[in-house]
Design a protein around this motif. Structure first.
Motif, mmCIF file in Angstrom:
data_model
loop_
_atom_site.group_PDB
_atom_site.id
_atom_site.type_symbol
_atom_site.label_atom_id
_atom_site.label_comp_id
_atom_site.label_asym_id
_atom_site.label_seq_id
_atom_site.Cartn_x
_atom_site.Cartn_y
_atom_site.Cartn_z
ATOM 1 N N UNK A 1 70.705 83.494 8.714
ATOM 2 C CA UNK A 1 71.586 82.479 9.765
ATOM 3 C C UNK A 1 70.970 81.047 9.691
ATOM 4 N N UNK A 2 69.761 81.055 9.059
ATOM 5 C CA UNK A 2 69.107 79.718 8.990
ATOM 6 C C UNK A 2 70.067 78.849 7.872
ATOM 7 N N UNK B 1 59.217 85.526 4.987
ATOM 8 C CA UNK B 1 60.168 84.666 4.573
ATOM 9 C C UNK B 1 61.011 84.794 3.431
ATOM 10 N N UNK B 2 60.190 85.180 2.279
ATOM 11 C CA UNK B 2 60.857 85.491 1.137
ATOM 12 C C UNK B 2 61.185 87.024 0.747
ATOM 13 N N UNK C 1 62.016 77.454 9.228
ATOM 14 C CA UNK C 1 61.594 76.471 8.482
ATOM 15 C C UNK C 1 60.138 75.767 8.747
ATOM 16 N N UNK D 1 69.889 75.521 5.812
ATOM 17 C CA UNK D 1 68.972 74.641 5.443
ATOM 18 C C UNK D 1 69.831 73.482 4.525
ATOM 19 N N UNK E 1 53.347 84.721 5.598
ATOM 20 C CA UNK E 1 54.444 84.047 5.633
ATOM 21 C C UNK E 1 55.205 84.203 4.443
ATOM 22 N N UNK E 2 54.559 84.127 3.370
ATOM 23 C CA UNK E 2 55.553 84.139 2.080
ATOM 24 C C UNK E 2 56.358 85.342 1.915
ATOM 25 N N UNK F 1 68.064 87.098 10.815
ATOM 26 C CA UNK F 1 67.408 85.769 11.310
ATOM 27 C C UNK F 1 67.378 84.870 10.039
ATOM 28 N N UNK F 2 66.841 85.293 8.906
ATOM 29 C CA UNK F 2 66.916 84.208 7.793
ATOM 30 C C UNK F 2 68.034 83.928 7.512
ATOM 31 N N UNK G 1 57.654 78.281 8.260
ATOM 32 C CA UNK G 1 57.425 78.581 6.785
ATOM 33 C C UNK G 1 56.479 77.446 6.114
ATOM 34 N N UNK G 2 56.534 76.225 6.833
ATOM 35 C CA UNK G 2 55.829 74.938 6.406
ATOM 36 C C UNK G 2 54.373 75.067 7.035
#
Ligand code: ADP
Ligand code: SF4
Ligand code: SF4
Ligand code: MG
Lengths: 629, 332
Positions: free
Chosen positions: A557-558, A543-544, A516, A560, A539-540, A554-555, A519-520
Motif C-alpha cells: 500500500x506504499x 523491505x524487499x 521509505x 512511491x 531492512x533489506x 503494508x509494503x 528503508x533509508x
C-alpha cells in the motif's frame, strides 16, 4: 433520552453526591414550610437566645423562636429567589450574548465594549443599585440580581458562540449550504449548551449568595418574610454568644452552593455525547515498578555491545471497561551504533513501546518486562530512567510544537539537565552551542536566548535532537520525528539524525509509519501489529523480501514516486486491526481477520516470533525461501 | 465545459508590516472530469487557494469561472454558484463534523438545504451516500468521535457528495491516515471521479500520492505557482529547480539508497519574500552556487498559469541537467 441523561448524572460519585444533596434541599423547600411552619412562628419569651440543645438544634433567636425550624422554612424562599434571579440573568445574558455574536463585526465590537464596561462593576454593587431603583422586596430582588448577573453571562455566551462559529465544521456547514435556522440551534447552541448549563448552575449558586447578601444588608427580603440571609443577620448579632444561630443558615447556603456546583459539572458532562460515552482510565498499579526499582542492580559485564535489551515488554491499562493492552510482550535488542526501525499502522503500539522503554509511560500504565537492561544496567524502565544512567537515553517526539517548553528560553532548557548533573554554567552553555552547531542551527549562540515559538518546525525538531545530545546519549528514541514536517525539512532532520548516529555512535530507535524513511535510515527493522512484533530482520530482507502477510500488505500500500500509477493498484489490508482493549481480537493470530492466507491453525494458536528464511516472523504460513525470490 | 477556473487569485492575511500575501497571483484551471494536483511545502499557500475558491478565505481575482458561469468579482451570485458546484474536504475530518450530530443527520442537513433545490438529478439518501463511499449504513447513527480517521474521511466525502458538486477540492485528505487507509481513500476518489464525472483539485505535500492521482500538477512556492504541466512531466522531468528539489527529497523505498539533501535551508519568512526569484536563497543552482546568475536576484521570473505547462525559472531548460550533476547526498 431523559433516562440516559439521569443515568449519566448519577454515574460519577460527585454527580451522585451533588444530585442527592440538591434533591434533599428541594425536598426541604417543598415540605419545610409545611412541617416547621408552626415551630418557626412560635414565640417563647422564656427561651430567648438559647444555645444548642436537643430541642433547639440551632438554638433560638431573640424572640425565642426555634432557629432550626426557621432555617428549614427559609429553604423555599431562598431557593426560589436564587433560581428566579439566575433564570432572569441567564435569559437576559444568553440571549444578548448570542445575538451579539451573530451581529456584523463592527456592531459586535461596540456591543461587546458596552458589556465590558458593565463588567467592571462588581455584581453585588449593581444589584444594590437596582434594588435601590426598584425598591426592596422579593420580586425586585429577583429582577435586580438577575440584571446584575446578565453582563458576565452575556460576555461568556458571546465568547463561546463566537469561538464556535469560527470552528472548521461550522464554516464548512456554511459552504455546504446548511441554512441559518439549522446552524443556530444545532451547531451553535448545541455545542455551547454544556458550558452554558454549567454556568447556569453556578449562577444559581452565586445568586443564592447575592440574595443572602442583600437580605443580610437589609435591602433584600423584608420581614416578616425571611430567607437564609435574614436569618444570618439575626444570628450574626449573637455570633459569640450563640454561634449556631448564624452558622446554621450559613451552612445551608454553603451546602446548597456545593450541590449546585457538583450537579452543574455532572450535567454538563452528561449533556455531551462525547464525554458521556467516554471511558475513564483509572489509576494503575505501580507497586511492581517501585519494587523492582529498589532492587540492587550491579553492572553486568556480559552485555557486550547491547545498548538496550528488553524482553517480553508489556504495557497495560486498567479501565472500567476492562483491561487495555497496547503492547503485548515484545522483545527489543538494540546494538551499539545500530539504527533500528519500528514500523506499523497507527494504534499498533509503537509510541507506547517507545514511552515504556524510555520510562515515560503514563502513571496509570502497568509496564512489565521479563528482563530490561540498558547499557548493562538492569532494572525497570522507569527505575532506570530515574537513575543517572537514564540520562543516556534521549527522546525525540513527533510534535515539535509541544515538545519544547514554550515559556523557557532554549538555553535554559538545553542546559538544565547537565547542570543538575553538576556541570558548570559556562561549560554547559558551550556544550549547548556545540550541539546546536551539530544539528546545523544557524547562529547557535544567539539562538540560546530564543523561545520555542521563534523556531520553525524543522528547527524545533533539530533543537530537540540537540537537547538529547547534551547528555551524550547511547540511545536516541525518535517517535515519528519527521511525520509533521515537509519532505525538504524531513530530509534535513533525517540527515542530522544520521550524522549524530555516525559521529557519536549513539544507537537510534526510529519509529515511523513510513516504510521509505525506514528503508533509508535503518539497518534492522521490526514490524509491529496489534501490540506485537510480527516480523524482524535486516531492512533489506524485510523491505524487499517480506515474509509476513501483514508486512506484504503494508509494503503493497506504499505509494512511491517510482510506483507508476497505472501498473499496480495499491492494496488495502481488509478488515480492521484488533484494538488494544481486546475487541475484534481472535483467539489465535491477531492478523487472522485480515489475512488472505490464513489456515485452520491460525484460529487456534498464536504464532510466536520464529526463525524465518531471513529474520524472524510470527506466522504459521510465512513465505518461505522459494516464494521469496 | 469549464468546471472551475480562476485567474490572478490573491489572498492577503493581516495588514501593514505583518501582512502575508498567502496567495499572490495564482491562475489555475481544473481539467473537466480530471484532477489537478497542487503541491508545495507547508505555508506555500495551497490551503489558502482552496479556501479562497470556496469562499472561506477572502480573496480577489480577475476572473472566476464556475460550471461555465463567469464572474469578475466575489458576489452573491458567484457565492451561490460556488456553493452549488464546488465542495471542499479537509485534512482533519474530525473537526469538519458537528460533534453533536450523528453522521446521518449531518448528511441529511446538506440534502435538505435550500441551495440544493435547483440541482438536477435524483437526490440520494444518506444511506445511499454512505454506500457510495463503501461505509456501512449503520455509520449514519454514529457520532463523529465514534469513527476512525479513515471512516470519518469517507463520511466527509459522502457529505460533500450529498451536495452533488461538479468540483471537489480535497485538501490533504489523506495526510493524517495510515498508508493502507490512504490507498483505500485514493482508490475511492478515483472510482467516484469516473462514476460521477467529478473534477478534482487534489492538494497534498506528498508528491508520490499526487503523481498517482493527478492528470496535471501545479507546484506552489511562497504563494505562487512556479511550475505546472502534465503530472508525469512535472514530477519526472521537472524543469524548475524547486520541483526537482522536492522530488529529490522524497525518500525512496529502496534500502541503501543514499539520503539526499537537495535543500539545506528552510523556507523564508513569507512576510518578506526574497527579491527577484523567491527561491534564490535556497536554489541549488541559483546565485548561491553560481554567483554569475545575478538575474536570479534582480529579475522576478513571475508566476505561471496551470494551463501554461511551464516553469518560472530563468534557467528552467538547464535546471534538470545541472542539478543532477550537483546533487548533494549525505554519506551513510
Ligand atoms: N488565518 C491566517 N492568518 C494569518 N496567516 C495565515 C492564516 N492562514 C494561513 N496563513 C499564512 O498564509 C500562508 C499560506 O498558508 P497555507 O495556505 O496554509 O499554506 P499550505 O496550505 O500550502 O500549507 C502561510 O504563510 C501561513 O502562515
Ligand atoms: S498466522 Fe495465519 S492468520 Fe496469522 S498472519 Fe500467518 S497465515 Fe495469516
Ligand atoms: S530563477 Fe534562478 S534562483 Fe530561481 S529557481 Fe531559477 S535558477 Fe534558481
Ligand atoms: Mg495546508
Amino acid at each position: 433520552m431523559r433516562n440516559k441523561y439521569l443515568h449519566a448524572l448519577f454515574r460519577t460519585p460527585s454527580g451522585a453526591v451533588g444530585s442527592l444533596t440538591l434533591l434533599l434541599i428541594i425536598a426541604l423547600a417543598v415540605v419545610g414550610p409545611l412541617l416547621w411552619h408552626d415551630a418557626a412562628q412560635a414565640e417563647n419569651v422564656t427561651n430567648l437566645n438559647l444555645g444548642v440543645s436537643r430541642d433547639h438544634l440551632f438554638g433560638t433567636d431573640g424572640l425565642g423562636r426555634d432557629v432550626f425550624a426557621r432555617t428549614m422554612v427559609a429553604t423555599r424562599l431562598s431557593l426560589l429567589l436564587a433560581v428566579g434571579a439566575a433564570v432572569v440573568g441567564a435569559i437576559l445574558g444568553y440571549v444578548v450574548g448570542i445575538v451579539i455574536a451573530v451581529l456584523p463585526a463592527q456592531l459586535r465590537r461596540v456591543c461587546l465594549a458596552a458589556v465590558d464596561v458593565s463588567l467592571s462593576f462588581p455584581v453585588i454593587l449593581l444589584a444594590i443599585v437596582f434594588v435601590a431603583m426598584f425598591g426592596g422586596g422579593t420580586t425586585s430582588t429577583i429582577v435586580a440580581i438577575g440584571i446584575a448577573f446578565a453582563p458576565p453571562l452575556a460576555r461568556l455566551s458571546s465568547n463561546l458562540a463566537l469561538a464556535e462559529s469560527r470552528k472548521e465544521y461550522f464554516r464548512i456547514a456554511r459552504t455546504l449550504g446548511v441554512p441559518t435556522r439549522t446552524l443556530l440551534p444545532r451547531y451553535l447552541l448545541a455545542n455551547i449548551a454544556e458550558p452554558l448549563l454549567l454556568t447556569f448552575f453556578y449562577a444559581i449558586g452565586s445568586a443564592l449568595v447575592a440574595v443572602s447578601a442583600l437580605s443580610f444588608l437589609g435591602i433584600g427580603v423584608q420581614p416578616p418574610s425571611y430567607d437564609w440571609g435574614v436569618l444570618l443577620v439575626n444570628g450574626f448579632t449573637l455570633l459569640y454568644v450563640q454561634p449556631a444561630a448564624a452558622l446554621g443558615p450559613a451552612a445551608m447556603i454553603v451546602v446548597t452552593g456545593i450541590g449546585l456546583a457538583l450537579v452543574g459539572e455532572a450535567s454538563a458532562r452528561a449533556a455531551n455525547p462525547r464525554l458521556a460515552g467516554a471511558r475513564r482510565r483509572t489509576a494503575g498499579d505501580d507497586a511492581q515498578n517501585a519494587q523492582a526499582a529498589a532492587e540492587p542492580t550491579p553492572d553486568d559485564p556480559t552485555s557486550d555491545d547491547l545498548v538496550l535489551d528488553v524482553r517480553d515488554l508489556r504495557v497495560a491499562f486498567d479501565t472500567p471497561a476492562g483491561e487495555v493492552v497496547p503492547v503485548r510482550g515484545i522483545d527489543l535488542r538494540i546494538r551499539k551504533g545500530e539504527v533500528l526501525g519500528l514500523v506499523g499502522e497507527s494504534g499498533s503500539g509503537k509510541s507506547m513501546t517507545a514511552l515504556a522503554i524510555a520510562g515515560l509511560a503514563p502513571a496509570n500504565a502497568r509496564v512489565t518486562t521479563e528482563r530490561c537492561r540498558f547499557l548493562g544496567h538492569a532494572g525497570t524502565p522507569a527505575g532506570l530512567r530515574s537513575r543517572r544512567i537514564g540520562q543516556r537515553l534521549a527522546m525525540v517526539f513527533q510534535d515539535p510544537a509541544t515538545s519544547l517548553n514554550p515559556a523557557m528560553r532554549l538555553g535554559t532548557q538545553m542546559t538544565e539537565a547537565v547542570r543538575a548533573g553538576g556541570v558548570g554554567r559556562r561549560e554547559a552553555v558551550e556544550r549547548a552551542v556545540e550541539r546546536l552547531t551539530d544539528v546545523r542551527i544557524p547562529a547557535p549562540a544567539s539562538r540560546l536566548r530564543d523561545f520555542a515559538n521563534q523556531l520553525s518546525g524543522g528547527q524545533r525538531q533539530r533543537v530537540m535532537i540537540a537537547m538529547g545530545l547534551m547528555t551524550e546519549p547511547a540511545l536516541i528514541v525518535a517517535d515519528e520525528p519527521t511525520t509533521a514536517l515537509d519532505v525538504t525539512v524531513q530530509a534535513q532532520v533525517l540527515s542530522v539524525l544520521r550524522d549524530v548516529n555516525v559521529r557519536s555512535g549513539a544507537s537510534v530507535l526510529l519509529i515511523s509509519h513510513d516504510m521509505s524513511v525506514i528503508a533509508q535510515m535503518c539497518s534492522k527493522v521490526a514490524v509491529m501489529y496489534a501490540g506485537a512484533i510480527v516480523e524482524y530482520g535486516d531492512t533489506a530482507d524485510v523491505v524487499h523480501r517480506p515474509q509476513h502477510p501483514y508486512t506484504r500488505a503494508l509494503l503493497a500500500s506504499v505509494i512511491t514516486l517510482d510506483h507508476s500509477a497505472e501498473s499496480e493498484a495499491p492494496a488495502e489490508p481488509g478488515g480492521v486491526a484488533p484494538s488494544a482493549d481486546g475487541r475484534n481480537r481472535p483467539g489465535g493470530c491477531s492478523y487472522l481477520a485480515r489475512c488472505p492466507i490464513a489456515s485452520e491453525r491460525c484460529a487456534d494458536e498464536i504464532p510466536p516470533l520464529m526463525q524465518g528464511a531471513a529474520g524472524e516472523v510470527a506466522c504459521w504460513n510465512m513465505a518461505d525461501k522459494e516464494q521469496l525470490v | 465545459m469549464t468546471a472551475l477556473e480562476v485567474t490572478d487569485l490573491r489572498v492577503q492575511y493581516g495588514r501593514g508590516a505583518r501582512a502575508v500575501r498567502a496567495v499572490d497571483g495564482v491562475s489555475l484551471a481544473v481539467p473537466s472530469g480530471g484532477t489537478l494536483g497542487l503541491v508545495g511545502e507547508s505555508g506555500s499557500g495551497k490551503s489558502t487557494v482552496a479556501r479562497a475558491l470556496v469562499g472561506l478565505a477572502h480573496g480577489s481575482f480577475q476572473r472566476l469561472v464556475v460550471a461555465d458561469a463567469e464572474f469578475s468579482s466575489w458576489s452573491r451570485p458567484a457565492e451561490a454558484r460556488v456553493r452549488r458546484h464546488v465542495q471542499f474536504i479537509t485534512q482533519d475530518p474530525s473537526s469538519a463534523f458537528n460533534p453533536r450530530s450523528t453522521i446521518g443527520a449531518s448528511i441529511a442537513e446538506v440534502l435538505a438545504s435550500p441551495v440544493r433545490e435547483s440541482a438536477s438529478g435524483t437526490a440520494r439518501t444518506p444511506a445511499e451516500l454512505l454506500e457510495l463511499v463503501a461505509l456501512d449504513t449503520g455509520v449514519a447513527r454514529r457520532y463523529p468521535h465514534e469513527l476512525s480517521g479513515g471512516q470519518l474521511q469517507r463520511a466527509s466525502i459522502a457529505r460533500a457528495l450529498a451536495a452533488r458538486p461538479s468540483v471537489l477540492i480535497a485538501d490533504e485528505i489523506t495526510s493524517a491516515l495510515d498508508v493502507g487507509v490512504q490507498a483505500g481513500i485514493l482508490r475511492l476518489l478515483g472510482d467516484l471521479q469516473k462514476e460521477l464525472a467529478l473534477s478534482i483539485v487534489f492538494i497534498s505535500h506528498n508528491l508520490a500520492v499526487t503523481r498517482h492521482i493527478s492528470d496535471q500538477v501545479a507546484v506552489m512556492y511562497l504563494g505562487r505557482i512556479v511550475e505546472a504541466g502534465d503530472s508525469e512531466e512535472v514530477l519526472v522531468q521537472s524543469r524548475h529547480p524547486y520541483t526537482r528539489a522536492l522530488v529529490d527529497s522524497v525518500p525512496r523505498l529502496k534500502v541503501g539508497a543514499p539520503l539526499r539533501l537537495p535543500i539545506q535551508s528552510e523556507p523564508p519568512d513569507p512576510r518578506r519574500p526574497p527579491a527577484g526569484c523567491r527561491f534564490h536563497p535556497r536554489c541549488p543552482v541559483g546565485p548561491q552556487t553560481n554567483p554569475e546568475r545575478t538575474d536570479c536576484i534582480e529579475h522576478d521570473p513571475g508566476t505561471i498559469a496551470t494551463s501554461a505547462s511551464d516553469a518560472a525559472c530563468h534557467y528552467a531548460s538547464q535546471a534538470t541537467r545541472t542539478i543532477a550533476a550537483q546533487d548533494t547526498t549525505v554519506p551513510g
